[in-house]
Scaffold this active site. Structure first.
Site, PDB file in Angstrom:
ATOM      1  N   HIS A 135       0.822  -1.214   0.000  1.00  0.00           N
ATOM      2  CA  HIS A 135       0.000   0.000   0.000  1.00  0.00           C
ATOM      3  C   HIS A 135       0.860   1.270   0.000  1.00  0.00           C
ATOM      4  CE1 HIS A 135      -3.515  -2.506   1.903  1.00  0.00           C
ATOM      5  NE2 HIS A 135      -3.202  -2.882   0.684  1.00  0.00           N
TER       6      HIS A 135
HETATM    7  C1  FAD Z   1       0.526  -7.428  -4.982  1.00  0.00           C
HETATM    8  C2  FAD Z   1      -0.413  -6.340  -4.558  1.00  0.00           C
HETATM    9  C3  FAD Z   1      -1.564  -6.653  -3.846  1.00  0.00           C
HETATM   10  C4  FAD Z   1      -2.440  -5.649  -3.442  1.00  0.00           C
HETATM   11  N1  FAD Z   1      -3.637  -5.988  -2.873  1.00  0.00           N
HETATM   12  C5  FAD Z   1      -4.568  -5.020  -2.684  1.00  0.00           C
HETATM   13  C6  FAD Z   1      -5.904  -5.355  -2.322  1.00  0.00           C
HETATM   14  O1  FAD Z   1      -6.274  -6.520  -2.249  1.00  0.00           O
HETATM   15  N2  FAD Z   1      -6.784  -4.342  -2.096  1.00  0.00           N
HETATM   16  C7  FAD Z   1      -6.418  -3.034  -2.202  1.00  0.00           C
HETATM   17  O2  FAD Z   1      -7.249  -2.165  -1.952  1.00  0.00           O
HETATM   18  N3  FAD Z   1      -5.170  -2.694  -2.570  1.00  0.00           N
HETATM   19  C8  FAD Z   1      -4.256  -3.656  -2.861  1.00  0.00           C
HETATM   20  N4  FAD Z   1      -3.028  -3.308  -3.309  1.00  0.00           N
HETATM   21  C9  FAD Z   1      -2.721  -1.883  -3.483  1.00  0.00           C
HETATM   22  C10 FAD Z   1      -3.399  -1.289  -4.704  1.00  0.00           C
HETATM   23  O3  FAD Z   1      -3.506  -2.252  -5.720  1.00  0.00           O
HETATM   24  C11 FAD Z   1      -2.605  -0.076  -5.190  1.00  0.00           C
HETATM   25  O4  FAD Z   1      -2.440   0.831  -4.123  1.00  0.00           O
HETATM   26  C12 FAD Z   1      -3.326   0.648  -6.320  1.00  0.00           C
HETATM   27  O5  FAD Z   1      -3.715  -0.270  -7.321  1.00  0.00           O
HETATM   28  C13 FAD Z   1      -2.433   1.731  -6.909  1.00  0.00           C
HETATM   29  O6  FAD Z   1      -3.161   2.438  -7.893  1.00  0.00           O
HETATM   30  P1  FAD Z   1      -2.488   3.576  -8.775  1.00  0.00           P
HETATM   31  O7  FAD Z   1      -3.522   4.057  -9.708  1.00  0.00           O
HETATM   32  O8  FAD Z   1      -1.839   4.586  -7.856  1.00  0.00           O
HETATM   33  O9  FAD Z   1      -1.282   2.882  -9.526  1.00  0.00           O
HETATM   34  P2  FAD Z   1      -1.324   1.557 -10.489  1.00  0.00           P
HETATM   35  O10 FAD Z   1      -2.612   0.852 -10.423  1.00  0.00           O
HETATM   36  O11 FAD Z   1      -0.105   0.783 -10.188  1.00  0.00           O
HETATM   37  O12 FAD Z   1      -1.230   2.172 -11.955  1.00  0.00           O
HETATM   38  C14 FAD Z   1      -0.088   2.774 -12.496  1.00  0.00           C
HETATM   39  C15 FAD Z   1      -0.062   2.440 -13.994  1.00  0.00           C
HETATM   40  O13 FAD Z   1       0.876   3.289 -14.652  1.00  0.00           O
HETATM   41  C16 FAD Z   1       1.648   2.527 -15.556  1.00  0.00           C
HETATM   42  N5  FAD Z   1       2.906   3.247 -15.743  1.00  0.00           N
HETATM   43  C17 FAD Z   1       3.865   3.490 -14.813  1.00  0.00           C
HETATM   44  N6  FAD Z   1       4.862   4.205 -15.351  1.00  0.00           N
HETATM   45  C18 FAD Z   1       4.521   4.445 -16.639  1.00  0.00           C
HETATM   46  C19 FAD Z   1       5.154   5.138 -17.726  1.00  0.00           C
HETATM   47  N7  FAD Z   1       6.333   5.745 -17.566  1.00  0.00           N
HETATM   48  N8  FAD Z   1       4.529   5.180 -18.921  1.00  0.00           N
HETATM   49  C20 FAD Z   1       3.334   4.568 -19.119  1.00  0.00           C
HETATM   50  N9  FAD Z   1       2.693   3.892 -18.122  1.00  0.00           N
HETATM   51  C21 FAD Z   1       3.284   3.842 -16.911  1.00  0.00           C
HETATM   52  C22 FAD Z   1       1.775   1.164 -14.889  1.00  0.00           C
HETATM   53  O14 FAD Z   1       2.109   0.163 -15.793  1.00  0.00           O
HETATM   54  C23 FAD Z   1       0.383   1.006 -14.264  1.00  0.00           C
HETATM   55  O15 FAD Z   1      -0.520   0.405 -15.162  1.00  0.00           O
HETATM   56  C24 FAD Z   1      -2.133  -4.297  -3.725  1.00  0.00           C
HETATM   57  C25 FAD Z   1      -0.992  -3.972  -4.454  1.00  0.00           C
HETATM   58  C26 FAD Z   1      -0.134  -4.976  -4.893  1.00  0.00           C
HETATM   59  C27 FAD Z   1       1.085  -4.589  -5.695  1.00  0.00           C
END
Ligand code: FAD
Ligand code: NAG
Ligand code: NAG
Ligand code: NAG
Ligand code: NAG
Ligand code: NAG
Ligand code: NAG
Length: 538
Positions: A468
């Site tokens: 997280h």
């Molecule tokens: C293994 C794991 C289990 C988890 N389990 C849970 C759970 O059960 N429940 C829960 O609530 N949370 C869970 N979490 C946490 C939650 O999934 C994350 O906090 C959340 O998904 C993050 O969302 P975000 O939009 O900030 O980033 P992300 O969803 O990571 O999205 C970022 C996106 O940007 C893309 N990206 C990055 N850099 C670039 C670039 N330079 N150019 C183009 N694209 C790029 C990536 O490929 C990705 O698709 C878990 C996380 C992990 C890793």
């Protein structure tokens, strides 16, 4: 086995069956009347073209954001990973955890990284982002959290409900989840709240992204709710940096577009995509970074936005000396106890039941995770909801495909360490509950009821991530209340990097909500301005 034990197991099993029966059936999100957007890996489809909005990162927050903006504007989503569709590692619950076992440097759907603290971690690299590789647990933030952050409560509710009506399900508990549920109750995590999307004290069953057939619905599915004629999703392309207008007024930089490369590294060629330039500049769209807590600060730094001294070390021409970029990096410290004696093969099981302790300090969950292709383990894990320790993110390379260097300083603050000793004791209590012991047929091996010093050492040695992690471009230091980057025109950040604190509970629900919420706010803000006249990209 003693008769008492056999009887207890029988009672446990009967109670399990009973709970299964009384849980009301759930109306599932409908999948009718939806149009998938255009997905392409061909950079020529978008190279040199202009859009009202460019969303960088098709992840948890990025997809609902893009879908919402597409209702009125043309939107380009650039995602570094591939498609989640047709990949059983992403979609099938029986493969939960497998992507984390199969990571390589530049193409796997889960990209692994090790923080400078030495703790192993992961982030998604696929359309759907981390919602495509995570546990799928869906739980809203508490009312207090929403109030503290200062979001509009009505709009927050509307946005959560929109997400839920599309991709969130009520789980059927497995036997192991029911055992965990009883264990949490026995350990005194009360009251029992049954199934609830809310973040409330006690033991509850959370929502899930997995449907009744065990199929995962990632944030990418939300793209179908938008106007498919207005969205184009470029896959397998990594954004390198932001392009600015050369003739910004005064010293305010104005964003012109983004520069990207093919993710497979087959060529060193860069490509560009631009924002539409309507005559009335006040109705111009934005580049919106939704690349996650590691990705968004990394792109800001690669674009010359960040601490000047650090940029100089990498020869990046400074655009704005914004000191907050890469600061306030936090990861909730967690510890886990393996309750099984040895690895065996069982079906992987996503955590579904959450124990939320008094004052919402700790969150406990248990699952079954693969540790290799033929063996799983059964950890019960606990996290500290609001840690004080924090760290920094810096570049380690100018290649945008490589991980930045991040350090979280887990348990550095004495307060966090003390809380961790309490977490260890609570875990031990749950592992020793009748339900868990009888289900496994043995007492746990740990000796966590030891001295305070021993507990502290245990914590330091065993601290792990709950995945997280957040921060790096936080509200108030890098972006303002509208998630616009200070001092730059035409640039926003909307994802987990903006969180000063994670919502206490599992953050995914709130990131899905945030994408929708900010999308609606942007559309409303521009309700009365003229929409750019350029036609949609297709
Ligand atoms: C293994 C794991 C289990 C988890 N389990 C849970 C759970 O059960 N429940 C829960 O609530 N949370 C869970 N979490 C946490 C939650 O999934 C994350 O906090 C959340 O998904 C993050 O969302 P975000 O939009 O900030 O980033 P992300 O969803 O990571 O999205 C970022 C996106 O940007 C893309 N990206 C990055 N850099 C670039 C670039 N330079 N150019 C183009 N694209 C790029 C990536 O490929 C990705 O698709 C878990 C996380 C992990 C890793
Ligand atoms: C996109 O990348 C993924 C892996 O990252 C790969 O499996 C897929 O074949 C690529 N697609 C194209 C069209 O290059
Ligand atoms: C330029 O930036 C400095 C600080 O970075 C600020 O004090 C000054 O007012 C800015 N000038 C203009 C014209 O915006
Ligand atoms: C998994 O496979 C390895 C080698 O193929 C074997 O040594 C091991 O015992 C297996 N583990 C389980 C739990 O079956
Ligand atoms: C930085 O990159 C080097 C070389 O690729 C690597 O060995 C090192 O582990 C990286 N550091 C971090 C903190 O990721
Ligand atoms: C747009 O205009 C309508 C009617 O003129 C007004 O009621 C509304 O508040 C305006 N919306 C915004 C976001 O300014
Ligand atoms: C540009 O848009 C703003 C905001 O809607 C409006 O107040 C202004 O009159 C417009 N200017 C022109 C030249 O159309």
């Amino acid at each position: 086995m003693k008769l008492r034990h056999i009887l207890y197991r029988y009672v446990l099993f009967t109670a399990f069956l009973f709970l299964q029966l009384v849980r009301l059936s759930h109306s599932f999100p409908s999948t009718q009347g939806k149009n998938p957007p255009y997905l392409t890996s061909d950079v020529e489809d978008v190279s040199g073209k202009s859009f009202d909005y460019i969303v960088v990162g098709g992840g948890t927050a990025g997809c609902p954001l893009a879908a919402t903006l597409s209702e009125r504007f043309s939107v380009l989503v650039i995602e570094r990973g591939g498609s989640p569709y047709g990949n059983p590692m992403v979609s099938d619950k029986i493969y939960y955890g497998f992507p984390l076992l199969q990571s390589d440097e530049f193409s796997s759907v889960a990209q692994s990284f090790v923080s400078k603290d030495g703790v192993k971690n992961h982030r998604g690299r696929v359309l759907g982002g981390s919602s495509a590789i995570n546990g799928g647990i869906y739980s809203r933030a508490s009312y207090d959290f929403v109030k503290t952050v200062g979001w509009d409560e009505e709009l927050v509710k509307e946005a959560y409900e929109w997400v839920e009506s599309n991709i969130v399900f009520k789980p059927e508990l497995t036997i192991w989840q029911s055992v965990v549920e009883f264990g949490l109750l026995e350990a005194g995590i009360l009251p029992y709240n049954g199934f609830s999307m809310e973040h409330i004290e006690g033991t509850k069953i959370s929502g899930t992204l997995f449907d009744e057939y065990g199929i995962r619905h990632t944030s990418a599915d939300l793209l179908e709710t938008g106007n498919s004629e207005n969205i184009i999703v470029l896959l397998n392309a990594t954004v390198k940096n932001i392009i600015f207008h050369v003739n910004g007024k005064g010293n305010e930089s104005i964003v012109r577009g983004v520069r990207f490369i093919k993710s497979d590294g087959s060529t060193s060629q860069t490509y560009e995509a631009y924002l539409n330039q309507p005559e009335n500049s006040s109705s111009r769209g934005d580049v919106i970074l939704s690349a996650g807590a590691l990705g968004s600060p990394q792109i800001l730094l690669l674009s010359g936005i960040g601490p000047e001294k650090h940029l100089k070390n990498f020869g990046i021409p400074p655009v704005l000396n914004l000191k907050g970029v890469g600061k306030e990096m936090k990861d909730n410290p967690g510890i886990a106890l393996l309750v099984d004696t040895k690895p065996l093969y069982r079906f992987p099981d996503t955590p579904q039941v959450a124990g939320i302790t008094k004052d919402m300090k700790f969150i406990v969950e248990g699952g079954i995770i693969p540790i290799s292709f033929n063996a799983t383990r059964m950890p019960i894990a606990i996290k500290l909801a609001f840690p004080e320790s924090k760290g920094t993110l810096e570049l380690n390379s100018t290649d945008p495909r490589q991980n930045p260097a991040v350090e979280f300083h887990y348990l550095e603050k004495e307060k966090d360490l003390e809380e961790c000793t309490k977490m260890a004791q609570l875990l031990s209590k749950i592992a020793r509950s009748q339900s868990v012991v009888l289900f496994l047929g043995k007492e746990p091996q740990d000796n966590l009821m030891s001295s305070q010093d021993e507990l502290k050492n245990f914590c330091k040695k065993n601290v792990r991530t709950y995945y997280h992690y957040h921060g790096g471009s936080t509200v108030g230091s890098v972006v303002d209340d509208d998630y616009k980057v200070y001092g730059i025109k035409g640039l926003r950040v909307i994802d987990g990097s903006t969180f000063l604190e994670s919502p206490g509970t599992n953050p995914m629900a709130t990131l899905l909500m945030l994408g929708r919420y900010q999308g609606i706010k942007i559309v409303r803000e521009r309700e009365n301005t003229t929409v750019s006249s350029s036609p949609p990209p297709l």
